[in-house]
Design a protein around this motif. Structure first.
Motif, mmCIF file in Angstrom:
data_model
loop_
_atom_site.group_PDB
_atom_site.id
_atom_site.type_symbol
_atom_site.label_atom_id
_atom_site.label_comp_id
_atom_site.label_asym_id
_atom_site.label_seq_id
_atom_site.Cartn_x
_atom_site.Cartn_y
_atom_site.Cartn_z
ATOM 1 N N PHE A 107 -1.325 11.334 -1.365
ATOM 2 C CA PHE A 107 -0.391 10.376 -0.776
ATOM 3 C C PHE A 107 -0.815 9.987 0.630
ATOM 4 C CE2 PHE A 107 3.336 9.874 2.018
ATOM 5 C CZ PHE A 107 3.769 8.649 1.563
ATOM 6 N N ARG A 108 -1.142 10.976 1.413
ATOM 7 C CA ARG A 108 -1.546 10.741 2.803
ATOM 8 C C ARG A 108 -2.819 9.909 2.871
ATOM 9 N NH1 ARG A 108 -3.683 14.828 6.781
ATOM 10 N NH2 ARG A 108 -3.051 13.971 8.770
ATOM 11 N N HIS A 109 -3.763 10.199 2.006
ATOM 12 C CA HIS A 109 -5.016 9.466 1.967
ATOM 13 C C HIS A 109 -4.787 8.020 1.523
ATOM 14 C CE1 HIS A 109 -9.213 8.578 0.812
ATOM 15 N NE2 HIS A 109 -9.467 9.364 1.838
ATOM 16 N N ASP A 110 -3.987 7.804 0.497
ATOM 17 C CA ASP A 110 -3.674 6.442 0.037
ATOM 18 C C ASP A 110 -2.943 5.642 1.116
ATOM 19 O OD1 ASP A 110 -4.825 6.978 -2.397
ATOM 20 O OD2 ASP A 110 -2.921 7.306 -3.441
ATOM 21 N N LEU A 111 -2.007 6.283 1.793
ATOM 22 C CA LEU A 111 -1.268 5.616 2.856
ATOM 23 C C LEU A 111 -2.193 5.225 4.006
ATOM 24 C CD1 LEU A 111 1.547 4.750 3.816
ATOM 25 C CD2 LEU A 111 1.804 7.026 4.797
ATOM 26 N N GLY A 112 -3.064 6.134 4.399
ATOM 27 C CA GLY A 112 -4.014 5.848 5.470
ATOM 28 C C GLY A 112 -4.971 4.722 5.107
ATOM 29 N N LYS A 113 -5.436 4.719 3.860
ATOM 30 C CA LYS A 113 -6.342 3.649 3.428
ATOM 31 C C LYS A 113 -5.636 2.295 3.443
ATOM 32 C CE LYS A 113 -7.788 5.305 -0.480
ATOM 33 N NZ LYS A 113 -8.512 5.565 -1.731
ATOM 34 N N ALA A 114 -4.369 2.250 3.073
ATOM 35 C CA ALA A 114 -3.616 0.987 3.091
ATOM 36 C C ALA A 114 -3.458 0.479 4.520
ATOM 37 C CB ALA A 114 -2.244 1.184 2.440
ATOM 38 N N ILE A 115 -3.163 1.380 5.437
ATOM 39 C CA ILE A 115 -3.018 0.975 6.834
ATOM 40 C C ILE A 115 -4.349 0.480 7.389
ATOM 41 C CG2 ILE A 115 -2.530 1.811 9.166
ATOM 42 C CD1 ILE A 115 -0.470 3.725 7.851
ATOM 43 N N ARG A 127 2.115 6.757 -6.733
ATOM 44 C CA ARG A 127 1.165 7.799 -7.142
ATOM 45 C C ARG A 127 1.683 9.185 -6.797
ATOM 46 N NH1 ARG A 127 -4.982 7.074 -5.854
ATOM 47 N NH2 ARG A 127 -4.868 9.079 -6.857
ATOM 48 N N TYR A 128 2.374 9.314 -5.677
ATOM 49 C CA TYR A 128 2.896 10.618 -5.263
ATOM 50 C C TYR A 128 3.933 11.132 -6.257
ATOM 51 C CZ TYR A 128 5.141 14.193 -2.404
ATOM 52 O OH TYR A 128 5.657 15.372 -1.940
ATOM 53 N N PHE A 129 4.826 10.263 -6.708
ATOM 54 C CA PHE A 129 5.909 10.706 -7.574
ATOM 55 C C PHE A 129 5.550 10.729 -9.058
ATOM 56 C CE2 PHE A 129 8.603 9.371 -3.924
ATOM 57 C CZ PHE A 129 9.150 10.623 -3.672
ATOM 58 N N PHE A 130 4.646 9.862 -9.501
ATOM 59 C CA PHE A 130 4.428 9.737 -10.935
ATOM 60 C C PHE A 130 3.061 10.216 -11.430
ATOM 61 C CE2 PHE A 130 7.697 6.522 -9.982
ATOM 62 C CZ PHE A 130 8.715 7.060 -10.750
ATOM 63 N N ASP A 131 2.087 10.375 -10.572
ATOM 64 C CA ASP A 131 0.811 10.957 -11.005
ATOM 65 C C ASP A 131 0.882 12.461 -10.825
ATOM 66 O OD1 ASP A 131 -0.152 8.492 -11.582
ATOM 67 O OD2 ASP A 131 -1.651 8.437 -9.989
ATOM 68 N N LYS A 132 0.557 13.159 -11.865
ATOM 69 C CA LYS A 132 0.602 14.614 -11.802
ATOM 70 C C LYS A 132 -0.745 15.152 -11.342
ATOM 71 C CE LYS A 132 4.714 14.737 -13.380
ATOM 72 N NZ LYS A 132 5.717 14.589 -12.388
ATOM 73 N N HIS A 133 -0.710 15.989 -10.323
ATOM 74 C CA HIS A 133 -1.909 16.630 -9.808
ATOM 75 C C HIS A 133 -1.795 18.128 -10.074
ATOM 76 C CE1 HIS A 133 -3.230 12.989 -7.736
ATOM 77 N NE2 HIS A 133 -1.966 12.807 -7.446
ATOM 78 N N GLY A 188 0.813 -1.217 0.000
ATOM 79 C CA GLY A 188 0.000 0.000 0.000
ATOM 80 C C GLY A 188 0.845 1.264 0.000
ATOM 81 N N PRO A 189 1.817 1.371 0.906
ATOM 82 C CA PRO A 189 2.693 2.547 0.869
ATOM 83 C C PRO A 189 3.524 2.645 -0.407
ATOM 84 C CG PRO A 189 2.771 1.543 3.026
ATOM 85 C CD PRO A 189 1.981 0.619 2.147
ATOM 86 N N VAL A 190 3.922 1.502 -0.965
ATOM 87 C CA VAL A 190 4.658 1.528 -2.235
ATOM 88 C C VAL A 190 3.770 2.120 -3.327
ATOM 89 C CG1 VAL A 190 5.719 0.084 -4.020
ATOM 90 C CG2 VAL A 190 6.172 -0.391 -1.607
#
Length: 117
Positions: free
Chosen positions: A49-57, A34-40, A27-29
């Motif tokens: 990033f924070r939301h994806d990390l929290g959802k994985a945890i 997404r943090y480094f390669f998806d452009k927002h 999940g963190p990977v």
């Protein structure tokens, strides 16, 4: 026959716990990817990033709780094991609730406001 079924249930509990650990590893990977390669465009990379990390945890914790419940009930459901399971579930539930409040900014039982994702 009963021992064989109990052994399969133990393997199932172990597989569910391993799935929880894998979710917490990959999940963190995925979040970093997404943090480094998806452009927002709007500068929301950190928030995503924070939301994806929290959802994985959160998802990993749910798997771990399920595995613990299955393992405790299937092996030797003594009062000590059940109390330890209860404490583990309480701690993980508290962690899940606090993570969800941190991610969404509201309690799980509160209604969403209009226009909220």
């Amino acid at each position: 026959m009963h021992e064989m079924i109990q052994e399969y249930i133990q393997y199932t509990a172990l597989a569910i716990e391993v799935a929880g650990v894998l979710v917490m590893i990959f999940g963190p990977v995925f979040a970093l990817w997404r943090y480094f390669f998806d452009k927002h465009e709007d500068g929301s990379s950190y928030r995503t990033f924070r939301h994806d990390l929290g959802k994985a945890i959160l998802l990993g914790l749910e798997f771990l709780v399920a595995g613990d419940i299955i393992a405790t009930v299937s092996t030797d459901p003594t009062m000590d094991n059940v109390l330890v399971l209860g404490i583990i579930v309480l701690i993980r539930t508290f962690l899940s609730l606090s993570l969800q409040v941190e991610l969404e900014g509201r309690w799980p039982w509160q209604k969403r406001t209009i226009g909220e994702k």
